[in-house]
Design a protein around this motif. Structure first.
Motif, PDB file in Angstrom:
ATOM      1  N   ARG A   1      -1.866   8.817   8.782  1.00  0.00           N
ATOM      2  CA  ARG A   1      -2.712   7.719   9.258  1.00  0.00           C
ATOM      3  C   ARG A   1      -1.914   6.422   9.311  1.00  0.00           C
ATOM      4  O   ARG A   1      -2.018   5.663  10.268  1.00  0.00           O
ATOM      5  CB  ARG A   1      -3.931   7.565   8.354  1.00  0.00           C
ATOM      6  CG  ARG A   1      -4.879   6.489   8.841  1.00  0.00           C
ATOM      7  CD  ARG A   1      -6.116   6.350   7.967  1.00  0.00           C
ATOM      8  NE  ARG A   1      -5.725   6.065   6.598  1.00  0.00           N
ATOM      9  CZ  ARG A   1      -6.125   6.765   5.537  1.00  0.00           C
ATOM     10  NH1 ARG A   1      -6.913   7.796   5.685  1.00  0.00           N
ATOM     11  NH2 ARG A   1      -5.737   6.431   4.333  1.00  0.00           N
TER      12      ARG A   1
ATOM     13  N   GLY B   1      -4.685   2.190  14.008  1.00  0.00           N
ATOM     14  CA  GLY B   1      -6.023   1.616  14.071  1.00  0.00           C
ATOM     15  C   GLY B   1      -6.154   0.240  13.440  1.00  0.00           C
ATOM     16  O   GLY B   1      -7.218  -0.348  13.448  1.00  0.00           O
ATOM     17  N   ARG B   2      -5.073  -0.283  12.898  1.00  0.00           N
ATOM     18  CA  ARG B   2      -5.131  -1.607  12.278  1.00  0.00           C
ATOM     19  C   ARG B   2      -4.638  -2.674  13.255  1.00  0.00           C
ATOM     20  O   ARG B   2      -3.814  -2.405  14.118  1.00  0.00           O
ATOM     21  CB  ARG B   2      -4.248  -1.661  11.030  1.00  0.00           C
ATOM     22  CG  ARG B   2      -4.706  -0.723   9.945  1.00  0.00           C
ATOM     23  CD  ARG B   2      -3.896  -0.960   8.705  1.00  0.00           C
ATOM     24  NE  ARG B   2      -4.161   0.058   7.695  1.00  0.00           N
ATOM     25  CZ  ARG B   2      -3.750  -0.030   6.459  1.00  0.00           C
ATOM     26  NH1 ARG B   2      -3.039  -1.071   6.061  1.00  0.00           N
ATOM     27  NH2 ARG B   2      -4.025   0.917   5.597  1.00  0.00           N
ATOM     28  N   ASP B   3      -5.138  -3.884  13.066  1.00  0.00           N
ATOM     29  CA  ASP B   3      -4.708  -5.009  13.895  1.00  0.00           C
ATOM     30  C   ASP B   3      -3.615  -5.828  13.230  1.00  0.00           C
ATOM     31  O   ASP B   3      -3.052  -6.726  13.843  1.00  0.00           O
ATOM     32  CB  ASP B   3      -5.900  -5.922  14.206  1.00  0.00           C
ATOM     33  CG  ASP B   3      -6.894  -5.241  15.128  1.00  0.00           C
ATOM     34  OD1 ASP B   3      -6.463  -4.542  16.066  1.00  0.00           O
ATOM     35  OD2 ASP B   3      -8.105  -5.401  14.908  1.00  0.00           O
TER      36      ASP B   3
ATOM     37  N   GLU C   1       0.870  -1.178   0.000  1.00  0.00           N
ATOM     38  CA  GLU C   1       0.000   0.000   0.000  1.00  0.00           C
ATOM     39  C   GLU C   1       0.905   1.226   0.000  1.00  0.00           C
ATOM     40  O   GLU C   1       1.764   1.361   0.869  1.00  0.00           O
ATOM     41  CB  GLU C   1      -0.881  -0.019   1.242  1.00  0.00           C
ATOM     42  CG  GLU C   1      -1.880   1.102   1.297  1.00  0.00           C
ATOM     43  CD  GLU C   1      -2.794   0.988   2.506  1.00  0.00           C
ATOM     44  OE1 GLU C   1      -3.318   2.038   2.930  1.00  0.00           O
ATOM     45  OE2 GLU C   1      -2.977  -0.134   3.018  1.00  0.00           O
TER      46      GLU C   1
ATOM     47  N   LEU D   1      -1.333  -6.324   9.048  1.00  0.00           N
ATOM     48  CA  LEU D   1      -1.082  -5.844   7.692  1.00  0.00           C
ATOM     49  C   LEU D   1      -0.752  -7.034   6.814  1.00  0.00           C
ATOM     50  O   LEU D   1       0.124  -7.832   7.144  1.00  0.00           O
ATOM     51  CB  LEU D   1       0.091  -4.855   7.707  1.00  0.00           C
ATOM     52  CG  LEU D   1       0.590  -4.304   6.389  1.00  0.00           C
ATOM     53  CD1 LEU D   1      -0.489  -3.447   5.723  1.00  0.00           C
ATOM     54  CD2 LEU D   1       1.837  -3.477   6.601  1.00  0.00           C
ATOM     55  N   ASP D   2      -1.470  -7.164   5.707  1.00  0.00           N
ATOM     56  CA  ASP D   2      -1.172  -8.203   4.730  1.00  0.00           C
ATOM     57  C   ASP D   2      -0.268  -7.579   3.680  1.00  0.00           C
ATOM     58  O   ASP D   2      -0.717  -6.820   2.835  1.00  0.00           O
ATOM     59  CB  ASP D   2      -2.459  -8.720   4.088  1.00  0.00           C
ATOM     60  CG  ASP D   2      -2.182  -9.810   3.062  1.00  0.00           C
ATOM     61  OD1 ASP D   2      -1.196 -10.547   3.243  1.00  0.00           O
ATOM     62  OD2 ASP D   2      -2.945  -9.899   2.086  1.00  0.00           O
TER      63      ASP D   2
ATOM     64  N   ARG E   1      -0.991  -1.118  17.275  1.00  0.00           N
ATOM     65  CA  ARG E   1      -1.442  -2.317  17.973  1.00  0.00           C
ATOM     66  C   ARG E   1      -0.522  -3.523  17.797  1.00  0.00           C
ATOM     67  O   ARG E   1      -0.777  -4.566  18.381  1.00  0.00           O
ATOM     68  CB  ARG E   1      -2.835  -2.686  17.486  1.00  0.00           C
ATOM     69  CG  ARG E   1      -3.865  -1.624  17.768  1.00  0.00           C
ATOM     70  CD  ARG E   1      -5.201  -2.011  17.207  1.00  0.00           C
ATOM     71  NE  ARG E   1      -6.177  -0.957  17.450  1.00  0.00           N
ATOM     72  CZ  ARG E   1      -7.357  -0.924  16.899  1.00  0.00           C
ATOM     73  NH1 ARG E   1      -7.726  -1.867  16.057  1.00  0.00           N
ATOM     74  NH2 ARG E   1      -8.179   0.067  17.163  1.00  0.00           N
TER      75      ARG E   1
ATOM     76  N   LEU F   1      -0.438   3.026   9.671  1.00  0.00           N
ATOM     77  CA  LEU F   1      -1.004   1.769  10.155  1.00  0.00           C
ATOM     78  C   LEU F   1      -1.827   1.943  11.428  1.00  0.00           C
ATOM     79  O   LEU F   1      -2.226   0.951  12.041  1.00  0.00           O
ATOM     80  CB  LEU F   1       0.129   0.765  10.400  1.00  0.00           C
ATOM     81  CG  LEU F   1       0.932   0.373   9.158  1.00  0.00           C
ATOM     82  CD1 LEU F   1       2.124  -0.501   9.543  1.00  0.00           C
ATOM     83  CD2 LEU F   1       0.047  -0.325   8.151  1.00  0.00           C
TER      84      LEU F   1
ATOM     85  N   GLU G   1       4.625  -6.188   9.087  1.00  0.00           N
ATOM     86  CA  GLU G   1       4.542  -6.848  10.383  1.00  0.00           C
ATOM     87  C   GLU G   1       5.900  -7.414  10.769  1.00  0.00           C
ATOM     88  O   GLU G   1       6.679  -7.828   9.907  1.00  0.00           O
ATOM     89  CB  GLU G   1       3.494  -7.961  10.354  1.00  0.00           C
ATOM     90  CG  GLU G   1       2.085  -7.430  10.382  1.00  0.00           C
ATOM     91  CD  GLU G   1       1.048  -8.521  10.634  1.00  0.00           C
ATOM     92  OE1 GLU G   1       1.419  -9.651  11.016  1.00  0.00           O
ATOM     93  OE2 GLU G   1      -0.140  -8.227  10.453  1.00  0.00           O
TER      94      GLU G   1
END
Length: 135
Positions: free
Chosen positions: A40, A44-46, A30, A48-49, A66, A42, A106
């Motif tokens: 913004r 608020g995300r749990d 992305e 990442l793919d 997170r 990452l 990640e």
């Protein structure tokens, strides 16, 4: 059909494909090129793919994140300058004056993909990407 990133290209927000020299190809990436998208990131995300490319960018933080991330600082030509492995939430990364882009994934992903200092990356982005609307 897409085009490969080259120095001086105009980056836009969107989805592309990351290629690692002598490593894994076809990694979804992305691209966050607008101020709003970079800010913004990452948050608020749990998870990442794939990866996120922040451009232009020379430093990052993990406040309010997170999960732990790997961070690769890249030069203008997408050559990896340095990699920070497993940066935990709540940390402030050191600014890298020579960095023009930052790749985030990640924790553990960059080692699996073969991302290390000196490796040149490529990002294939869609030619048909619409205008940057600041998203």
């Amino acid at each position: 059909m897409g085009r490969s990133s080259v120095p001086g290209m105009k980056w836009r927000n969107g989805i592309g494909t990351l290629r690692v020299a002598d490593g894994r190809d076809g990694i979804p990436v992305e691209v966050a090129a607008s101020y709003r998208a970079r800010a913004r990131g990452l948050l608020g995300r749990d998870g990442l793919d794939g990866a996120m490319l922040l451009t232009p960018c020379g430093s990052v933080h993990t406040f309010r994140m997170r999960f732990a991330i790997d961070v690769a600082y890249l030069g203008r030509d997408l050559t990896v300058l340095t990699v920070v492995r497993a940066m935990r939430p709540g940390r402030l990364g050191l600014p890298r004056p020579r960095a023009r882009h930052v790749l985030e994934a990640e924790a553990g992903a960059m080692e699996r993909w073969g991302v290390r200092p000196g490796v040149r990356l490529a990002v294939d982005v869609p030619v048909t990407a619409g205008p940057d609307r600041g998203a």
